[in-house]
Design a protein around this motif. Structure first.
Motif, PDB file in Angstrom:
ATOM      1  N   PHE A  31       0.997  -6.771 -10.002  1.00 17.82           N
ATOM      2  CA  PHE A  31       0.834  -6.211  -8.659  1.00 17.82           C
ATOM      3  C   PHE A  31       0.381  -7.295  -7.681  1.00 17.82           C
ATOM      4  CE2 PHE A  31      -1.672  -4.074  -5.329  1.00 17.82           C
ATOM      5  CZ  PHE A  31      -0.739  -3.140  -4.878  1.00 17.82           C
ATOM      6  N   ARG A  44      -0.114   4.329 -11.066  1.00 16.43           N
ATOM      7  CA  ARG A  44      -1.108   3.322 -11.474  1.00 16.43           C
ATOM      8  C   ARG A  44      -0.483   1.939 -11.630  1.00 16.43           C
ATOM      9  NH1 ARG A  44      -5.894   5.251 -12.760  1.00 16.43           N
ATOM     10  NH2 ARG A  44      -6.396   3.466 -14.085  1.00 16.43           N
ATOM     11  N   HIS A  45       0.579   1.708 -10.904  1.00 14.11           N
ATOM     12  CA  HIS A  45       1.216   0.382 -10.964  1.00 14.11           C
ATOM     13  C   HIS A  45       0.464  -0.652 -10.135  1.00 14.11           C
ATOM     14  CE1 HIS A  45       5.338   2.254 -12.269  1.00 14.11           C
ATOM     15  NE2 HIS A  45       4.443   2.240 -13.237  1.00 14.11           N
ATOM     16  N   ASP A  46      -0.485  -0.177  -9.312  1.00 17.50           N
ATOM     17  CA  ASP A  46      -1.331  -1.129  -8.595  1.00 17.50           C
ATOM     18  C   ASP A  46      -2.383  -1.738  -9.525  1.00 17.50           C
ATOM     19  OD1 ASP A  46      -2.565   1.357  -8.865  1.00 17.50           O
ATOM     20  OD2 ASP A  46      -3.767   1.110  -7.053  1.00 17.50           O
ATOM     21  N   GLN A  47      -2.461  -1.205 -10.753  1.00 12.77           N
ATOM     22  CA  GLN A  47      -3.404  -1.751 -11.737  1.00 12.77           C
ATOM     23  C   GLN A  47      -2.752  -2.785 -12.651  1.00 12.77           C
ATOM     24  OE1 GLN A  47      -6.663  -0.606 -11.539  1.00 12.77           O
ATOM     25  NE2 GLN A  47      -5.802   0.406  -9.724  1.00 12.77           N
ATOM     26  N   ASP A 105       0.872  -1.184   0.000  1.00 10.54           N
ATOM     27  CA  ASP A 105       0.000   0.000   0.000  1.00 10.54           C
ATOM     28  C   ASP A 105       0.905   1.229   0.000  1.00 10.54           C
ATOM     29  OD1 ASP A 105      -2.002   1.839   0.221  1.00 10.54           O
ATOM     30  OD2 ASP A 105      -2.481   1.386   2.321  1.00 10.54           O
ATOM     31  N   ASP A 106       1.217   1.746  -1.196  1.00  7.05           N
ATOM     32  CA  ASP A 106       2.224   2.791  -1.335  1.00  7.05           C
ATOM     33  C   ASP A 106       1.696   3.884  -2.259  1.00  7.05           C
ATOM     34  OD1 ASP A 106       5.271   3.520  -1.044  1.00  7.05           O
ATOM     35  OD2 ASP A 106       4.821   3.686  -3.194  1.00  7.05           O
ATOM     36  N   GLU A 107       1.857   5.136  -1.819  1.00  2.00           N
ATOM     37  CA  GLU A 107       1.311   6.267  -2.573  1.00  2.00           C
ATOM     38  C   GLU A 107       1.933   6.391  -3.963  1.00  2.00           C
ATOM     39  OE1 GLU A 107       0.983  11.158  -2.185  1.00  2.00           O
ATOM     40  OE2 GLU A 107       1.566   9.925  -0.452  1.00  2.00           O
ATOM     41  N   ARG A 108       3.264   6.177  -4.040  1.00  2.00           N
ATOM     42  CA  ARG A 108       3.932   6.323  -5.333  1.00  2.00           C
ATOM     43  C   ARG A 108       3.469   5.235  -6.292  1.00  2.00           C
ATOM     44  NH1 ARG A 108       9.965   5.483  -7.196  1.00  2.00           N
ATOM     45  NH2 ARG A 108      10.149   7.065  -8.830  1.00  2.00           N
ATOM     46  N   VAL A 109       3.300   4.020  -5.796  1.00  2.00           N
ATOM     47  CA  VAL A 109       2.815   2.926  -6.639  1.00  2.00           C
ATOM     48  C   VAL A 109       1.434   3.267  -7.200  1.00  2.00           C
ATOM     49  CG1 VAL A 109       2.064   0.514  -6.627  1.00  2.00           C
ATOM     50  CG2 VAL A 109       4.190   1.151  -5.478  1.00  2.00           C
ATOM     51  N   ARG A 110       0.588   3.816  -6.321  1.00  2.00           N
ATOM     52  CA  ARG A 110      -0.768   4.182  -6.778  1.00  2.00           C
ATOM     53  C   ARG A 110      -0.728   5.336  -7.770  1.00  2.00           C
ATOM     54  NH1 ARG A 110      -1.795   3.571  -1.275  1.00  2.00           N
ATOM     55  NH2 ARG A 110      -1.842   5.839  -0.994  1.00  2.00           N
ATOM     56  N   SER A 111       0.125   6.335  -7.506  1.00  2.00           N
ATOM     57  CA  SER A 111       0.162   7.508  -8.385  1.00  2.00           C
ATOM     58  C   SER A 111       0.627   7.145  -9.783  1.00  2.00           C
ATOM     59  CB  SER A 111       1.075   8.587  -7.788  1.00  2.00           C
ATOM     60  OG  SER A 111       2.433   8.182  -7.821  1.00  2.00           O
TER      61      SER A 111
END
Length: 594
Positions: A452, A445-448, A437-443
């Motif tokens: 992941f 869109r690598h959580d998509q 759960d990491d802000e940079r990963v989400r920003s």
């Protein structure tokens, strides 16, 4: 086989001057050739007694042996040792104030040995000087420096053959501990030595225990080594900044004397630090590779690398500075994947014709680091030998690693590097793969992405070793900004045609000090300690390092045999006539009183 009268005379000189009953390894073969005035290239491991192969003949032959040596410090070490054994020797360097006396003694034929640097030897005036007296032998130390294929090429060495050719009746002896087959051939050609003059004594240093581990809290790992190995040691660091930081850290963590050495220090500070290390019995020197070739200190108990060296040849030479006295020693390399990635980037910056050779050197070093088998066998095979499959004195032989198949995890890593755009470092890729759960990963869109969270917690601890292995093998490289990108042909890994296996990482355990066999006095004999204290006092009085008086091995023999007379003391290996005359009385007195 009937021995020549010359070698019998040499054996008698060996007993009288050095206090040894017989030659070791291939010393006799080399000395036989030298006494027969046959030019020779001797490839002998560090600690095998290379200097004796020219020092001893120099006392027997008519004329002076001219020794070409690359560093002033090395020459002065050799000078002290030769004079301590009663050999007439001098150095002719920019650091010598007595050069006029040296020239007079040389011209008068009063010297057995004259040490000079290649830069001086290549000057026209030096050739004229050599013509003023009788020469017995040219000895070229660290002879691999003459070869562009060698790892320590010195252009001035290329001027030595014209110098020696001007004296065609003077035999030449070239000496090195580090030369593969290609380099050996080049040295023979460059120094004008016939192929039949090659004598190879082997490369094995059985007293050195090799260990190679990933870097993991570098300061803690090195402090543990310093705790385990109580004698002098050398830690090689890749940069001046790292040298300074590690020296400060180790001094604080171990309580031992620790000094830095690198080319950025003032010359007088470098010289003072080196002199302190040479004379010490427990100091740790943290240094760049600028330190070492000029050190002939026999009692170094460990050499550690805080990063990968340039090549197997460089590694062999640098680790060879440990255990020259034949006592047990340790060579520890602590490496990181980034070391290999940076090395591969540097290869792209060298001349095109050198790149293939540099890649081969790096691949050979990677093979040594990655092998689950015997480290010593890999080393010796690199130098053309055929060793046993196991040596019993390296980390892998002492505790065989468990190999695990990580092909699927490697595929996941490569996919994640590709799908994130081949520009992010390990930390980011790890977060993507573990579903952090990491802000940079989400920003970004690598959580998509499909990669992941595809690595479970129990295999996540293998991610770093897998990335290291992929970088070492050239399947992952670093971008200019420190990110990871695919390299080489990774299709076979992604397709399953190439399997990836690594050594199972060890479980972390608390540091335990080794006791007993790591100390110079393993049985705790108070007589040995008393003899060591006497040696220390005598060395300080004479202004020489303690080992110039006697090696630890000689002191242990004295403590074990307790000689009661000069005649009995003369039977101790390493007690020659000159040392018997100088030191018999105080050492016999300490033996009587303890």
């Amino acid at each position: 086989m009937v021995e020549s009268p010359q070698i019998e005379e040499a054996r008698e000189a060996l007993r009288r001057i050095y206090g040894f009953a017989d030659f070791r390894g291939r010393q006799e073969d080399v000395i036989t050739r030298v006494l027969a005035r046959q030019s020779t290239l001797a490839v002998m491991p560090t600690g095998a007694g290379k200097s004796l192969t020219y020092q001893l003949p120099a006392t027997m032959l008519d004329g002076t042996c001219v020794v070409i040596s690359p560093l002033i410090a090395l020459m002065h070490d050799q000078l002290r040792a030769a004079r301590a054994n009663g050999i007439s020797a001098a150095t002719l360097t920019s650091a010598d104030a007595d050069w006029r006396e040296t020239l007079d003694a040389f011209r008068a034929g009063a010297l057995d040995l004259l040490y000079v640097a290649p830069e001086r030897a290549s000057q026209p005036g030096f050739r004229d000087l050599l013509g003023s007296t009788k020469l017995a032998l040219f000895a070229v130390d660290e002879a691999h420096c003459v070869s562009e294929w060698g790892h320590d090429f010195r252009p001035d060495y290329r001027q030595l053959r014209p110098l020696m050719d001007a004296f065609p009746h003077v035999p030449r002896l070239a000496l090195t501990a580090t030369a593969d087959a290609h380099t050996r051939g080049d040295v023979l050609t460059q120094l004008g030595i016939p192929e039949e003059g090659l004598v190879i004594a082997g490369f094995d240093r059985p007293n050195i225990r090799y260990a190679i581990r990933p870097r993991d809290a570098l300061g803690r790992q090195l402090a543990q080594l310093c705790d385990e190995q109580t004698g002098p040691g050398i830690v090689y660091a890749p940069t001046r900044k790292k040298v300074e930081a590690l020296a400060e850290q180790l001094a604080s963590a171990t309580g031992r004397p620790v000094l830095p050495y690198h080319a950025g220090l003032p010359p007088e500070e470098r010289a003072a630090n080196q002199a302190a290390f040479v004379s010490s019995e427990d100091m740790v020197m943290v240094a760049t590779i600028a330190f070492g070739m000029g050190i002939d200190k026999p009692d170094v108990r460990f050499v550690a690398h805080a990063g990968v060296p340039k090549s197997i040849e460089a590694y062999y030479q640098e680790t060879g500075r440990a255990g020259r006295d034949g006592d047990p020693a340790v060579a520890l390399m602590l490496w990181g994947a980034g070391d290999f990635a940076q090395a591969r980037m540097r290869i792209g910056e060298v001349d095109a014709e050198r790149q293939q050779g540099e890649r081969q050197r790096l691949d050979a070093l990677a093979g040594l680091v990655e092998t689950p088998g015997c480290r010593r066998a890999v080393l010796l095979r690199h130098f053309g030998e055929h060793p046993p499959e196991t040596c019993g004195n390296c980390d892998n032989c002492l505790e065989a690693p468990e190999m695990i198949d990580v092909t699927v995890l490697a595929q996941k890593v490569l996919s994640a590097v590709y799908r994130t755009g081949q520009s992010y470092g390990f930390g980011h890729v790890q977060k993507v793969l573990t579903g952090a759960d990491d802000e940079r990963v989400r920003s970004k869109r690598h959580d998509q992405l499909s990669v992941f969270g595809i690595v479970e917690e129990e295999e996540s601890r293998l991610l770093q070793p897998v990335v290291r292995a992929l970088q070492v093998r050239g399947h992952l490289a670093q971008t200019d900004h420190g990110g990871l990108k695919l390299a080489g042909d990774v299709r076979d890994i992604l397709g399953g045609a190439i399997k990836i296996a690594i050594s199972k990482p060890p479980e972390r355990t608390r540091s335990r000090k080794r006791r007993g066999d790591t100390t110079p006095n393993p049985v705790g004999d108070p007589l040995f300690d008393a003899l060591r204290e006497l040696r220390r006092d005598l060395a300080a009085e004479a202004g020489v390092p303690p080992y110039v008086v006697f090696h630890d091995a000689a002191l242990r023999a004295m403590a074990a045999q307790r000689p009661a007379s000069r005649a009995e003391l003369a039977e101790i290996p390493g007690v020659g006539a000159k040392k018997l005359e100088a030191y018999a009385e105080p050492f016999l007195r300490v033996i009587r009183e303890n």
